[in-house]
Design a protein around this motif. Structure first.
Motif, PDB file in Angstrom:
ATOM      1  N   GLU A 283       0.824  -1.210   0.000  1.00 36.87           N
ATOM      2  CA  GLU A 283       0.000   0.000   0.000  1.00 36.87           C
ATOM      3  C   GLU A 283       0.857   1.258   0.000  1.00 36.87           C
ATOM      4  N   ARG A 284       1.920   1.270   0.783  1.00 40.79           N
ATOM      5  CA  ARG A 284       2.807   2.442   0.823  1.00 40.79           C
ATOM      6  C   ARG A 284       3.504   2.639  -0.520  1.00 40.79           C
ATOM      7  N   LEU A 285       3.931   1.546  -1.155  1.00 44.17           N
ATOM      8  CA  LEU A 285       4.577   1.657  -2.463  1.00 44.17           C
ATOM      9  C   LEU A 285       3.591   2.191  -3.507  1.00 44.17           C
ATOM     10  N   GLN A 286       2.346   1.750  -3.439  1.00 45.88           N
ATOM     11  CA  GLN A 286       1.329   2.266  -4.364  1.00 45.88           C
ATOM     12  C   GLN A 286       1.076   3.749  -4.121  1.00 45.88           C
ATOM     13  N   GLU A 287       0.982   4.145  -2.861  1.00 41.87           N
ATOM     14  CA  GLU A 287       0.812   5.563  -2.531  1.00 41.87           C
ATOM     15  C   GLU A 287       1.981   6.382  -3.079  1.00 41.87           C
TER      16      GLU A 287
ATOM     17  N   ASP B 176       1.771   6.841  -6.754  1.00 44.65           N
ATOM     18  CA  ASP B 176       0.692   7.771  -7.102  1.00 44.65           C
ATOM     19  C   ASP B 176       1.170   9.217  -6.961  1.00 44.65           C
ATOM     20  N   ILE B 177       1.961   9.479  -5.924  1.00 49.10           N
ATOM     21  CA  ILE B 177       2.474  10.823  -5.666  1.00 49.10           C
ATOM     22  C   ILE B 177       3.656  11.149  -6.569  1.00 49.10           C
ATOM     23  N   HIS B 178       4.493  10.139  -6.842  1.00 53.33           N
ATOM     24  CA  HIS B 178       5.727  10.314  -7.624  1.00 53.33           C
ATOM     25  C   HIS B 178       5.761   9.325  -8.795  1.00 53.33           C
TER      26      HIS B 178
ATOM     27  N   ALA C  80      11.211   2.157 -11.038  1.00 49.92           N
ATOM     28  CA  ALA C  80      12.098   1.710  -9.959  1.00 49.92           C
ATOM     29  C   ALA C  80      11.324   0.965  -8.880  1.00 49.92           C
ATOM     30  N   VAL C  81      10.158   1.473  -8.507  1.00 49.31           N
ATOM     31  CA  VAL C  81       9.346   0.811  -7.485  1.00 49.31           C
ATOM     32  C   VAL C  81       8.871  -0.542  -7.997  1.00 49.31           C
ATOM     33  N   GLU C  82       8.474  -0.602  -9.247  1.00 51.61           N
ATOM     34  CA  GLU C  82       8.034  -1.870  -9.836  1.00 51.61           C
ATOM     35  C   GLU C  82       9.165  -2.898  -9.822  1.00 51.61           C
ATOM     36  N   ARG C  83      10.356  -2.483 -10.188  1.00 57.93           N
ATOM     37  CA  ARG C  83      11.509  -3.399 -10.178  1.00 57.93           C
ATOM     38  C   ARG C  83      11.829  -3.871  -8.766  1.00 57.93           C
TER      39      ARG C  83
END
Length: 58
Positions: free
Chosen positions: A27-31, A34-36, A42-45
């Motif tokens: 959830e934090r990674l998705q948030e 969404d903001i950045h 990078a987050v997906e990797r």
């Protein structure tokens, strides 16, 4: 030391004693993306790497 090490060290220092679930982290990674949205790749990797840590084929 890489620049990102400072953020990792701060995370450990401030929240290192906490326990979180992978659902909470997701959830934090998705948030964050969404903001950045520029960091989506990078987050997906990172998320994929975490998901496959114990997969011997990867």
């Amino acid at each position: 030391m890489y620049f990102t090490d400072r953020g990792i060290e701060e995370l450990e220092k401030r929240r290192g004693d906490e326990e979180v679930t992978l659902a909470w982290l997701s959830e934090r990674l998705q948030e964050f993306t969404d903001i950045h949205p520029e960091f989506e790749t990078a987050v997906e990797r990172f998320a994929t790497w975490l998901a496959r840590l114990d997969d011997p084929d990867d």
